[in-house]
Structures are given as structure tokens and as C-alpha cells.
Design a protein around this motif. Structure first.
Motif, PDB file in Angstrom:
ATOM      1  N   LEU A   6      53.425 -35.379 -53.019  1.00 38.39           N
ATOM      2  CA  LEU A   6      52.508 -36.520 -52.992  1.00 38.39           C
ATOM      3  C   LEU A   6      53.173 -37.772 -53.556  1.00 38.39           C
ATOM      4  O   LEU A   6      53.004 -38.878 -53.014  1.00 38.39           O
ATOM      5  N   GLU A   7      53.918 -37.608 -54.646  1.00 40.04           N
ATOM      6  CA  GLU A   7      54.599 -38.764 -55.239  1.00 40.04           C
ATOM      7  C   GLU A   7      55.622 -39.345 -54.268  1.00 40.04           C
ATOM      8  O   GLU A   7      55.760 -40.572 -54.148  1.00 40.04           O
ATOM      9  N   THR A   8      56.346 -38.481 -53.569  1.00 40.02           N
ATOM     10  CA  THR A   8      57.327 -38.958 -52.592  1.00 40.02           C
ATOM     11  C   THR A   8      56.650 -39.790 -51.516  1.00 40.02           C
ATOM     12  O   THR A   8      57.132 -40.872 -51.146  1.00 40.02           O
ATOM     13  N   TYR A   9      55.532 -39.296 -51.002  1.00 41.85           N
ATOM     14  CA  TYR A   9      54.805 -40.048 -49.975  1.00 41.85           C
ATOM     15  C   TYR A   9      54.248 -41.356 -50.528  1.00 41.85           C
ATOM     16  O   TYR A   9      54.206 -42.376 -49.828  1.00 41.85           O
ATOM     17  N   ALA A  10      53.802 -41.345 -51.784  1.00 41.87           N
ATOM     18  CA  ALA A  10      53.267 -42.567 -52.395  1.00 41.87           C
ATOM     19  C   ALA A  10      54.348 -43.646 -52.497  1.00 41.87           C
ATOM     20  O   ALA A  10      54.070 -44.842 -52.294  1.00 41.87           O
ATOM     21  N   ARG A  11      55.576 -43.246 -52.774  1.00 46.55           N
ATOM     22  CA  ARG A  11      56.651 -44.212 -53.010  1.00 46.55           C
ATOM     23  C   ARG A  11      57.440 -44.544 -51.743  1.00 46.55           C
ATOM     24  O   ARG A  11      58.286 -45.446 -51.756  1.00 46.55           O
ATOM     25  N   ASP A  12      57.148 -43.826 -50.643  1.00 44.21           N
ATOM     26  CA  ASP A  12      57.914 -44.043 -49.405  1.00 44.21           C
ATOM     27  C   ASP A  12      56.961 -44.122 -48.207  1.00 44.21           C
ATOM     28  O   ASP A  12      56.823 -43.156 -47.447  1.00 44.21           O
ATOM     29  N   PRO A  13      56.310 -45.280 -47.997  1.00 44.36           N
ATOM     30  CA  PRO A  13      55.372 -45.416 -46.866  1.00 44.36           C
ATOM     31  C   PRO A  13      56.032 -45.173 -45.514  1.00 44.36           C
ATOM     32  O   PRO A  13      55.373 -44.672 -44.597  1.00 44.36           O
ATOM     33  N   GLU A  14      57.313 -45.504 -45.377  1.00 40.91           N
ATOM     34  CA  GLU A  14      57.986 -45.283 -44.103  1.00 40.91           C
ATOM     35  C   GLU A  14      58.105 -43.791 -43.799  1.00 40.91           C
ATOM     36  O   GLU A  14      57.967 -43.366 -42.644  1.00 40.91           O
ATOM     37  N   LEU A  15      58.349 -42.979 -44.815  1.00 36.43           N
ATOM     38  CA  LEU A  15      58.389 -41.525 -44.617  1.00 36.43           C
ATOM     39  C   LEU A  15      57.019 -41.014 -44.191  1.00 36.43           C
ATOM     40  O   LEU A  15      56.927 -40.151 -43.306  1.00 36.43           O
ATOM     41  N   ARG A  16      55.964 -41.551 -44.818  1.00 35.10           N
ATOM     42  CA  ARG A  16      54.607 -41.183 -44.408  1.00 35.10           C
ATOM     43  C   ARG A  16      54.390 -41.497 -42.933  1.00 35.10           C
ATOM     44  O   ARG A  16      53.847 -40.677 -42.188  1.00 35.10           O
ATOM     45  N   SER A  26      41.475 -42.787 -42.145  1.00 36.09           N
ATOM     46  CA  SER A  26      41.649 -43.830 -43.160  1.00 36.09           C
ATOM     47  C   SER A  26      42.390 -43.329 -44.391  1.00 36.09           C
ATOM     48  O   SER A  26      42.667 -44.109 -45.310  1.00 36.09           O
ATOM     49  N   GLY A  27      42.693 -42.048 -44.430  1.00 32.39           N
ATOM     50  CA  GLY A  27      43.497 -41.507 -45.521  1.00 32.39           C
ATOM     51  C   GLY A  27      44.981 -41.726 -45.290  1.00 32.39           C
ATOM     52  O   GLY A  27      45.397 -42.279 -44.259  1.00 32.39           O
ATOM     53  N   ASP A  28      45.782 -41.303 -46.246  1.00 33.16           N
ATOM     54  CA  ASP A  28      47.240 -41.449 -46.140  1.00 33.16           C
ATOM     55  C   ASP A  28      47.962 -40.107 -46.052  1.00 33.16           C
ATOM     56  O   ASP A  28      49.052 -40.031 -45.482  1.00 33.16           O
ATOM     57  N   VAL A  29      47.382 -39.067 -46.635  1.00 34.59           N
ATOM     58  CA  VAL A  29      48.010 -37.745 -46.608  1.00 34.59           C
ATOM     59  C   VAL A  29      46.925 -36.700 -46.836  1.00 34.59           C
ATOM     60  O   VAL A  29      45.997 -36.918 -47.622  1.00 34.59           O
ATOM     61  N   LEU A  30      47.017 -35.585 -46.126  1.00 35.48           N
ATOM     62  CA  LEU A  30      46.102 -34.462 -46.348  1.00 35.48           C
ATOM     63  C   LEU A  30      46.765 -33.481 -47.301  1.00 35.48           C
ATOM     64  O   LEU A  30      47.915 -33.078 -47.089  1.00 35.48           O
ATOM     65  N   LEU A  31      46.038 -33.089 -48.328  1.00 33.06           N
ATOM     66  CA  LEU A  31      46.496 -32.040 -49.242  1.00 33.06           C
ATOM     67  C   LEU A  31      45.652 -30.807 -48.977  1.00 33.06           C
ATOM     68  O   LEU A  31      44.433 -30.823 -49.183  1.00 33.06           O
ATOM     69  N   ASN A  32      46.285 -29.736 -48.505  1.00 33.59           N
ATOM     70  CA  ASN A  32      45.570 -28.514 -48.133  1.00 33.59           C
ATOM     71  C   ASN A  32      46.245 -27.305 -48.781  1.00 33.59           C
ATOM     72  O   ASN A  32      47.124 -26.681 -48.191  1.00 33.59           O
ATOM     73  N   PRO A  33      45.823 -26.943 -50.010  1.00 29.97           N
ATOM     74  CA  PRO A  33      46.463 -25.825 -50.710  1.00 29.97           C
ATOM     75  C   PRO A  33      45.834 -24.468 -50.410  1.00 29.97           C
ATOM     76  O   PRO A  33      46.177 -23.472 -51.054  1.00 29.97           O
TER      77      PRO A  33
END
Length: 382
Positions: free
Chosen positions: A336-346, A276-283
């Protein structure tokens, strides 16, 4: 030799009392070995209420809890019942999964009894020191690890990037890859639940950034929080979903006030939350593989991760996610900002990650370990 000829003694500092990717992989391996007809005996600390049921026969090894991290235990003594049980079992392979006190004793026992020893690497222990301000101790840890691995016949690394580091550190010459699979019945895009998301207060057009794993500082919580702060300052609509629990949760909650904490989840609930998430952030830079990264990819999430061991063998930069220099908080926020503004890229990166995850079959992966066991056992027999 055949699989049915093998008698494997597995030594693990944590087999099932705390749930993490390493011990779940060990349990899957034991299940596969048993199905192939090998005999397996597991030596590990036992607690009253383990995180999940152990696969195979488990022998309790005396242990003590780690100060400030009482959920973890260190095996402390090999004499008495564990040693008697080992000698009765009479293994022809010893598998050590953590370089603790008892594992050192098991390696010594194996060498004294001419039993080949295989070690598996599950985390980069030396990288933990920076989170406890003990960097000065790293050369000593490396020396201890080098002595430990040099006394083994072969090493199993979870990724080629980790194997390359082990070679550069002169840990061993005989290094094989034991990668990780993913349960695709559990982790898949079909688990996505928009109603569940909305119930958490997440709008459909908000980016839901996922943290998945133990909530401990060595998972890069400071870098995660700094990246989210930058995203917030840029005014990018988002929410944070923290899946997991741990001693650093109070600190993390203060740093990431917009986060929803689910606590530790398992089974279908865990899969639903990830999907249900949109992107995993794993630093994190402490992973030797990064099971959570593969689980997110199996749910068709793109991954923003540190350029570190393990992760670089999973995330293809610009295709299944974005790789960032370990402390590049600005670069994390940019991704993260790029993915937020480009759902198709996600969607496109998530689909590519899913295609990769579908190739990671557990039986094929665990058979590689079985072949290493057969090779070193046959070599010693000859």
C-alpha cells in the motif's frame, strides 16, 4: 443432446435473498441457460424481501436462519412440496450449488432416479472455521464434503487454483472450470468521480484504500485492520473506503477509525464507489474466486491480495497488483505504501488489470457450464 433438451434443477442455499457474488453468478447462469432454450427450475429458500429479483422459476425450500448470522438461511427439508415439484419437473440434470442438507437429499434423489449431478464450488467452507475458533472441526467438514462431491458426476470450480486444492483434497476427478465474468457496462474506469471522493473528505493526493464485500470476519477484516494500522503508523496519507455491510461493521469501524462506510451499494452507485478508489485491499483467504477482485480490476484499480485460491488466478504479482502471504500484515502495508508513493505504478498496474477484465465475457464463461451439462447428460443417456 442440444441445450433445448436439458431440464435442469438447481439447488442453492442462497439464490437471491442476500446479495453476493456466488448467487449473482448463479442468476446470470440461469439467464443464459434460459436464453439457450434449456428449462430450469430453482430450489432455494424464499424470503419476503429478497436482495434482488430472482431469474427464472423459484421454488421455496423450508429453511432456518443461522444463529448469530440471521441474514443467512440453511435449507432444512426436502419432503413435501419441493420434492413433489421436482418429480413433476422431471429434470435430466441436477445442479447443486451448496453442500447443505437439502442438496444432500437432492443428490440422493438424483442417484436413485439415474439423473446426473453437477456440483459447483463457490466458497471454501472449511476455511471459515478459523474465524470461529473451530479449526479442530476441519477434518470432519472435509470428510463430509468429500462424500458429497464423490456422489456427483462432475464439479465446477471457479478457478484453476481452487480446482488444484480440490484435487489435492481428493474431492473429485472430473473438475471443470466455471470462472466468473464482470459487467463492464457497470464496472469501468469512466465511473470514477473525483467530486464524490472530495465529498467524502478524501484529498486528491490521498491514497483511497477500498474494502469491497460483506463486512464479516471471514473476509480477513483483522488482517485488513492490522495492515491499515501499520500504514497509519508510517505516516502515509490515506483514507479507507468500506463498501458493503454486515454484522462485523461495529468492530471494523473501531479498528479502522479513518474509514468511510458506504453501507451496501448496488448498480451505478456501487460502480462509482469502486472506480473512485485507488487500490483494492483483499486479504480474504476464504474465496473460491473473488468477484470483488475482478470488479476492481475492471475499474482499473490495482489489487493487493492474499496469495490464496481464486485470487492467484486473477492477480498477476507485480503486473496487476501485489500478492501477499495471507497473514503478512507488514507486506500488505509495504504494498500500500508503494502505491501511495508511486501513482504511475498504480496507473500501470490498474491498466493491466483492466486489460485482463476486458477478456472476461459472461456468455463465453457460462457456455462452459452448459457444455458440462450436455456432456454429463449425454454420457448418462448413452
Amino acid at each position: 443432446m442440444e441445450p433445448t433438451d436439458l431440464r435442469i434443477a438447481l439447488f442453492s442455499g442462497n439464490y437471491n435473498y442476500v446479495r453476493d457474488g456466488a448467487n449473482q453468478a448463479l442468476n446470470r447462469l440461469v439467464g443464459y441457460l434460459l436464453r439457450r432454450g434449456a428449462k430450469v427450475r430453482v430450489y432455494s429458500p424464499v424470503v419476503e424481501n429478497p436482495a434482488f429479483a430472482a431469474t427464472g422459476d423459484l421454488v421455496n425450500v423450508p429453511s432456518f436462519s443461522i444463529p448469530t448470522r440471521e441474514e443467512y438461511r440453511i435449507p432444512s427439508r426436502f419432503e413435501g412440496k419441493p420434492r413433489e415439484d421436482l418429480e413433476t419437473f422431471a429434470p435430466n440434470i441436477i445442479h447443486v450449488a451448496s453442500p447443505d442438507i437439502v442438496a444432500h437429499r437432492a443428490v440422493t434423489w438424483g442417484r436413485e432416479h439415474d439423473v446426473p449431478i453437477v456440483a459447483s464450488v463457490h466458497t471454501r467452507f472449511e476455511t471459515y472455521l478459523q474465524y470461529y475458533r473451530l479449526q479442530w472441526f476441519e477434518p470432519v467438514i472435509r470428510m463430509i464434503l468429500r462424500r458429497f462431491y464423490h456422489r456427483c458426476d462432475a464439479i465446477l470450480a471457479p478457478a484453476e487454483s481452487t480446482a488444484a486444492i480440490l484435487r489435492a483434497q481428493r474431492m473429485a476427478k472430473d473438475i471443470s472450470i466455471w470462472t466468473r465474468g464482470v459487467d463492464r457496462e457497470q464496472f469501468n474506469p469512466g465511473r470514477r468521480d473525483m467530486d464524490w471522493r472530495r465529498g467524502l473528505g478524501v484529498a486528491d493526493d490521498e491514497l483511497l484504500v477500498v474494502f469491497l464485500g460483506r463486512v464479516v470476519m471471514e473476509k480477513g477484516l483483522d488482517v485488513f485492520a492490522a495492515a491499515i494500522t501499520k500504514l497509519r503508523e508510517r505516516g502515509v496519507p490515506h483514507k479507507v473506503l468500506v463498501i458493503g455491510d454486515g454484522p462485523a461493521r461495529p468492530w471494523f469501524a473501531e479498528q479502522v477509525p479513518e474509514a468511510v462506510f458506504t453501507g451496501q451499494l448496488t448498480g451505478a452507485e456501487l460502480a462509482r464507489a469502486v472506480a473512485s478508489g485507488d487500490v483494492l485491499l483483499n486479504p480474504s483467504v476464504t474465496e473460491a474466486f473473488g468477484n470483488v477482485t475482478l470488479e476492481a480490476m475492471a475499474c482499473a484499480l490495482p489489487v493487493v491480495a492474499a496469495t490464496a485460491s481464486g485470487t492467484t488466478n486473477l492477480v498477476c504479482d507485480g503486473e496487476t497488483g501485489v500478492l501477499v502471504p495471507p497473514n503478512g500484515t507488514g507486506a500488505y502495508a509495504d504494498a500500500l505504501e508503494t502505491y501511495a508513493r508511486d501513482p504511475e505504478l498504480r496507473r500501470r498496474h490498474g491498466a493491466a488489470g483492466l486489460a485482463y477484465a476486458e477478456t472476461m465475457d459472461w456468455d463465453r464463461i457460462n457456455d462452459a457450464v452448459l457444455q458440462v451439462f450436455l456432456r454429463v447428460a449425454s454420457k448418462r443417456k448413452r
